[in-house]
Design an enzyme around this catalytic site. Structure first.
Site, mmCIF file in Angstrom:
data_model
loop_
_atom_site.group_PDB
_atom_site.id
_atom_site.type_symbol
_atom_site.label_atom_id
_atom_site.label_comp_id
_atom_site.label_asym_id
_atom_site.label_seq_id
_atom_site.Cartn_x
_atom_site.Cartn_y
_atom_site.Cartn_z
ATOM 1 N N CYS A 237 43.773 49.312 54.339
ATOM 2 C CA CYS A 237 44.769 50.221 54.876
ATOM 3 C C CYS A 237 46.038 50.078 54.052
ATOM 4 C CB CYS A 237 45.107 49.850 56.324
ATOM 5 S SG CYS A 237 43.673 49.768 57.367
ATOM 6 N N SER B 296 42.847 53.252 55.986
ATOM 7 C CA SER B 296 41.541 53.545 55.397
ATOM 8 C C SER B 296 40.510 53.439 56.481
ATOM 9 C CB SER B 296 41.200 52.527 54.308
ATOM 10 O OG SER B 296 41.902 52.787 53.156
ATOM 11 N N ASP C 182 30.382 32.977 44.182
ATOM 12 C CA ASP C 182 31.071 31.832 43.591
ATOM 13 C C ASP C 182 32.011 31.149 44.568
ATOM 14 O OD1 ASP C 182 31.138 34.042 40.924
ATOM 15 O OD2 ASP C 182 29.983 32.196 40.930
ATOM 16 N N ASP D 245 26.094 37.647 35.580
ATOM 17 C CA ASP D 245 26.667 36.810 36.644
ATOM 18 C C ASP D 245 27.695 35.828 36.132
ATOM 19 O OD1 ASP D 245 23.810 36.854 38.685
ATOM 20 O OD2 ASP D 245 25.858 37.301 39.292
ATOM 21 N N HIS E 93 41.562 43.732 55.298
ATOM 22 C CA HIS E 93 42.586 44.357 56.127
ATOM 23 C C HIS E 93 43.923 44.157 55.456
ATOM 24 C CE1 HIS E 93 40.143 45.350 59.582
ATOM 25 N NE2 HIS E 93 39.588 44.157 59.506
ATOM 26 N N GLU F 244 24.922 35.983 43.407
ATOM 27 C CA GLU F 244 25.500 34.669 43.117
ATOM 28 C C GLU F 244 26.939 34.680 43.618
ATOM 29 O OE1 GLU F 244 24.792 32.862 39.105
ATOM 30 O OE2 GLU F 244 26.957 32.682 39.201
ATOM 31 N N SER G 19 36.515 53.592 58.156
ATOM 32 C CA SER G 19 35.165 53.178 57.818
ATOM 33 C C SER G 19 34.238 54.367 57.920
ATOM 34 C CB SER G 19 34.701 52.081 58.760
ATOM 35 O OG SER G 19 34.783 52.557 60.077
ATOM 36 N N ILE H 199 31.060 37.329 36.377
ATOM 37 C CA ILE H 199 31.507 37.904 37.650
ATOM 38 C C ILE H 199 31.945 36.753 38.549
ATOM 39 C CG2 ILE H 199 30.899 39.272 39.651
ATOM 40 C CD1 ILE H 199 28.738 40.570 38.098
#
Lengths: 557, 385
Positions: free
Chosen positions: B203, B229, B117, B76, B161, B115, B231, B79
């Site tokens: 997209c 793109s 951030d 973590d 998006h 976690e 879903s 990241i």
């Protein structure tokens, strides 16, 4: 008719006046108000810094003891000798090394010191006589028949900055001074490669500027292992006890740190600040299951599986939230009763004596086996052995290279601080060069960036930091030339601090990217309605003036 | 400048030749692997840029990648997770404290140890660029910083998006591909990464990596310019689409990867072909110096540490200095402590109402009285007359 003419004339004057005001006052006003504030930066000096020409000066003192140099040679010898080596690294970086050698004969007190039974004691007593400055090397030439150095050893490198060199064959009578000095020179160069910087160290330190050719695996491994120069480091010692029910462990970490680690860190104080802490973690397991090896009657962890050990543990090790300094973790793992004893085996299936391994730029892990028949076992951990391993790993992490010395060299023990003076000097050399290289690239890339992106605001404090960085860099380069290693490191650290602060200033964020079509889309609705009437009226006036001129010409003819 | 570039390329080509030469036996091959990748630590920056409940799938996308990256070993502390909205505790979530990535609620990616951030309104273009370039205010804690160095491999995953050349943040601002490319260039000049893998699931995602010009970047996108793109599947109980197609198949692919796996980037490029994804995933490797076939998935998604056995130890001979700890013996008798009565209930119950200051009458009261008076006087007038 005259009234219309007067009206038209007044209209013409009005249009002209508006046009003049718009062009003379409006355009500069718009330009000034949409300008971004950019404080002055010393661009010429920064461009000069882009061409880095580093000269490193080393003071070498060669002391001839009795019996190594004949009387006539002593009279003829030139007391000082300078050698300059030029190494162009790439088109913007040139390195030159200057070795200033001074030759002299030993004083009576030094002769007494050299008469000690062992080399280590000689080293100690020589040190008591005089303290050599940071970055210099003193070589004592002892006669070939001396008993100080054991058989087959020609050089003894001491704890401080002195070395004992056994005089070679050409030092006998009858050989010319030139051959003696030439032979001595090669030996002295060998010693300097060990005790002072070598060309590969310095080029490795320049890795920020120059993308290097890693022709040796050791070179790449060394550069990946040691941490990059940073103003501070955080060191954490953790004791992992996965089985508190069976093992009651007690470690006197405070005393151990005070006795063994703190001397090293105090010696390294000019390099960086260190902050130490320690913790004990219970029920912390390694992520890998060790295998039972019947030949050793113990559990083993193979070197290949070691890389998967660190990640599950790392989640549980904390780090200080406030500072962004790199963290070195040293873990002491006491295996649980079911998996005791636990040994680490290398690629060839031999057990490792130290039972420890390290990960570059992260830290080290040591496995400490306890044996006890009745549970729970109360153990007082032998901190001397543990700290011996951690100290060795710490030295590697901080960049103290321990390359094997060439044949014929005997390196003395490193002393109470765990670090010999000449090792510290090597670290200081590479750190100063690294700091200077990093600071120059930071400043030059910042200048380039600010040049490229025209609408970043440059505040006064950034300009101040940049000027301070440039000044410190120039001072650092000057001190390196003069041979004052301590001052050079200090200035280079200041340069790094200022350049990093300038580069990473939060106000330098470029969020104002406008593609050209967006710029037009913003300005056209504002300026076009205003400019079109002005332009048209100006054109009309010009057309009328031309027509009048033509009429006048026709009238003349 | 050009000669400097060619020198860099030349020196890095020589880096390829070295690992080839040492492939003598298996052990040496493993050691060669160490040196060919050139990284010692891994970082991941995972960003979800959309808010509102119907963009549930973007949060699920990001959390799925987060889960895979954690499973493969990145801790973590390495990241930086940025989620623009909180779906798990959204009041429209029929199953609170969960974010599912598969219909029929099979996989909850919002586990116990997520976690985050940057959350909610902290996910802005400015903060994202600040994280990348390192220009954070000095008060920013360590967990919110990207403390990478010149031997770090960074994975950057963006979802939300997007359009041709931009990505929308929080429904109110956007980041353009030029700004992103400039941010990566600033990272490169300060040597903040060794290699960078950029994955975007929006997209027209391929437009975002068109403008990159810094070395050692590899990019993957879920769709080409001009394509959307799509879903994956809605969940009827939750009422929204749970995942995007590209990330769904990416997650399926990553579930088969374990820390010691040897799958390489060419396998990653084959994830989600047009038949499954409907859009055409794209990738860009021309700026990357190694051959993608030699790049392991775990070089970016996992955190395989390099280890070295400690061969030398220092023989410490000096005995330990035991610190004489003198704890002051206090002779004072400390008085017994007790909690102050937290809620003085007795006082509250028997409180008299506070005397409030007199305020002039409110507008409504005034109007009402005026009306009454008017009516009264009107009738009075009428009456009089």
């Amino acid at each position: 008719m005259a009234a219309i003419e007067v009206e038209r004339h007044r209209g013409r004057l009005a249009a002209l006046a508006i046009a003049v005001v718009v062009i003379a006052v409006g355009v500069p006003l718009w330009w000034k108000t949409t300008e971004t504030y950019r404080a002055w930066l010393p661009v010429t000096q920064i461009n000069q810094l882009a061409q880095l020409q580093l000269q490193l000066s080393v003071e070498v003192e060669v002391v001839f003891s009795r019996g190594t140099l004949t009387a006539e040679h002593q009279k003829k010898i030139d007391p000082t000798h300078t050698r300059l080596e030029e190494h162009p690294v790439d088109e913007t970086t040139v390195l030159s090394y200057r070795y200033e050698t001074r030759y002299r004969t030993a004083t009576i007190m030094e002769e007494d010191a050299l008469n000690q039974p062992t080399a280590a004691e000689t080293d100690e007593s020589l040190h008591l006589l005089s303290e050599s400055p940071c970055g210099s090397v003193v070589i004592y030439v002892v006669p070939e028949s001396t008993t100080l150095l054991p058989e087959g050893v020609s050089v003894y490198v001491g704890q401080r900055r002195t070395a004992l060199l056994r005089a070679g064959r050409p030092m006998r009578v009858g050989v010319g001074l030139k051959e003696v000095l030439a032979h001595l020179e090669t030996q002295v160069q060998q010693v300097l490669k060990v005790m002072s910087f070598s060309h590969s160290d310095i080029t490795a330190a320049l890795s920020d500027r120059v993308r290097l050719d890693y022709s040796s695996r050791e070179g790449l491994a060394d550069s990946m292992r040691a941490f990059k120069s940073s103003p501070g480091y955080e060191i954490t010692f953790s004791l992992l006890n996965p089985d508190p029910k069976s093992h009651h462990l007690h470690w006197d970490i405070e005393a151990a740190v005070q006795s063994y680690i703190q001397p090293l860190l105090s010696k390294l104080a000019p390099v960086a600040d260190f902050s130490l802490d320690s913790q004990i973690l219970y029920y912390a397991v390694l992520g890998v299951n060790p295998r039972f090896d019947p030949s050793l009657n113990a559990y083993t962890l193979n070197a290949d599986s070691l890389s998967h050990v660190i990640n599950p543990v790392e989640a549980r090790l904390g780090s200080s939230a406030a500072s962004s300094n790199p963290v070195l973790n040293f873990l002491l793992y006491v295996p649980d009763a079911r998996h005791s004893p636990l040994y680490i085996t290398d690629h060839r299936k031999y057990t490792v004596v130290s039972n420890a391994f390290s990960s570059p730029r992260w830290g080290g892990i040591m496995v400490y086996n306890v044996n006890g028949t009745e549970l729970p076992v109360h153990i007082n951990i032998d901190m001397t052995r543990v700290m011996g391993v951690f100290l060795a790993q710490l030295r590697l992490m901080l960049g103290v290279q321990s390359s094997t010395p060439p044949p014929g060299f005997l390196v003395g023990p490193c002393g109470p601080a765990g670090l010999a003076d000449w090792e510290l000097d090597r670290l200081l050399w590479s750190r100063s060069v690294e700091n200077v290289a990093t600071a120059t690239t930071t400043i030059t890339s910042l200048a380039q960036l600010l040049d490229q992106i025209g609408n970043i605001v440059i505040n006064d404090n950034i300009a101040e930091q940049v000027s301070a960085a440039v000044a410190s860099l120039q001072l650092a380069v000057g001190q390196l030339e003069a041979g004052n290693l301590g001052l050079a490191l200090q200035y280079s650290k200041e340069a790094i601090l200022h350049s990093e602060r300038a580069f990473f200033d939060p106000s330098l964020l470029h969020l104002l990217y406008f593609p050209d079509d967006q710029k037009f889309a913003i300005y056209i609705p504002l300026f076009l309605p205003m400019c079109v009437p002005i332009l048209l009226s100006l054109l009309k006036m010009a057309a009328e003036a031309r027509q009048r001129r033509r009429e006048r010409q026709d009238k003349k003819e | 400048m050009a000669s400097c570039c060619s020198l860099k390329v030349l020196t890095l080509f020589s880096l390829f030749i070295v690992p080839g030469a040492v492939e003598s036996n298996n052990i040496e091959a493993k050691a060669g692997q160490f040196f060919s990748s050139g990284h010692t630590n891994n970082w991941a920056v995972l960003v979800c840029t959309s808010r509102f409940w119907f963009n549930y799938r973007h949060v699920a996308n990001t959390l799925s990648v987060y889960r895979s990256v954690k499973r493969l070993g990145i801790p973590d502390s390495h990241i930086v997770l940025m989620l623009a909205d909180d779906m798990a505790c959204n009041h429209r979530n029929p199953k609170p404290a969960t974010v599912f990535s598969h219909k029929n609620m099979e996989l909850n990616v919002y586990g116990d140890d997520v976690e985050v951030d940057y959350r909610g309104y902290e996910v802005t273009v400015e903060n994202f660029l600040r994280v990348l370039t390192g220009r954070l205010p000095p008060s920013t804690p360590r967990s919110k910083r990207l403390l990478s160095d010149d031997h770090s491999n960074i994975l950057i995953y963006l979802t939300g998006h997007g359009g041709n050349g931009f990505l929308k943040f929080q429904d109110s601002e956007e980041i353009s591909n030029v700004e992103l490319a400039d941010a990566f260039e600033q990272m490169w000049t300060k040597r903040r990464y060794n290699e960078l893998l950029f994955i975007i699931d929006t997209c027209q995602g391929a437009s975002m990596y068109e403008r990159f010009y810094s070395p050692n970047l590899m990019a993957l996108a879920s769709s080409q310019v001009g394509e959307d793109s799509l879903s994956h599947q809605p969940d009827l109980a939750i009422g929204v689409h749970l995942m995007d197609r590209y990330t769904f198949y990416l997650l399926e692919f990553l579930e088969d990867i374990h820390p010691a796996s040897t799958a390489n980037m060419n396998d990653l490029f084959k994830v989600c072909p047009k038949s499954q994804c409907v859009s055409t995933p794209g990738h860009r490797t021309d700026l990357f110096l190694r051959d993608p076939g030699n790049v392991l998935i775990t070089d970016f998604f996992g955190s395989v540490r390099k280890v070295e056995i400690t061969m030398e130890t220092i023989n410490l001979t000096a005995p330990m200095v035991h610190l004489a700890v003198e704890r002051p013996v206090s002779e004072l008798k400390t008085e017994s402590q007790s909690y102050v009565d937290q809620l003085p209930v007795a006082e509250i119950i028997h409180q008299k109402p506070k005397q409030r200051d007199w305020h002039p009458p409110d507008g409504f009261i005034l109007g009402l009285w005026t009306l009454i008076l008017l009516v009264f006087f009107k009738t009075f007038e009428r009456g009089l007359v």
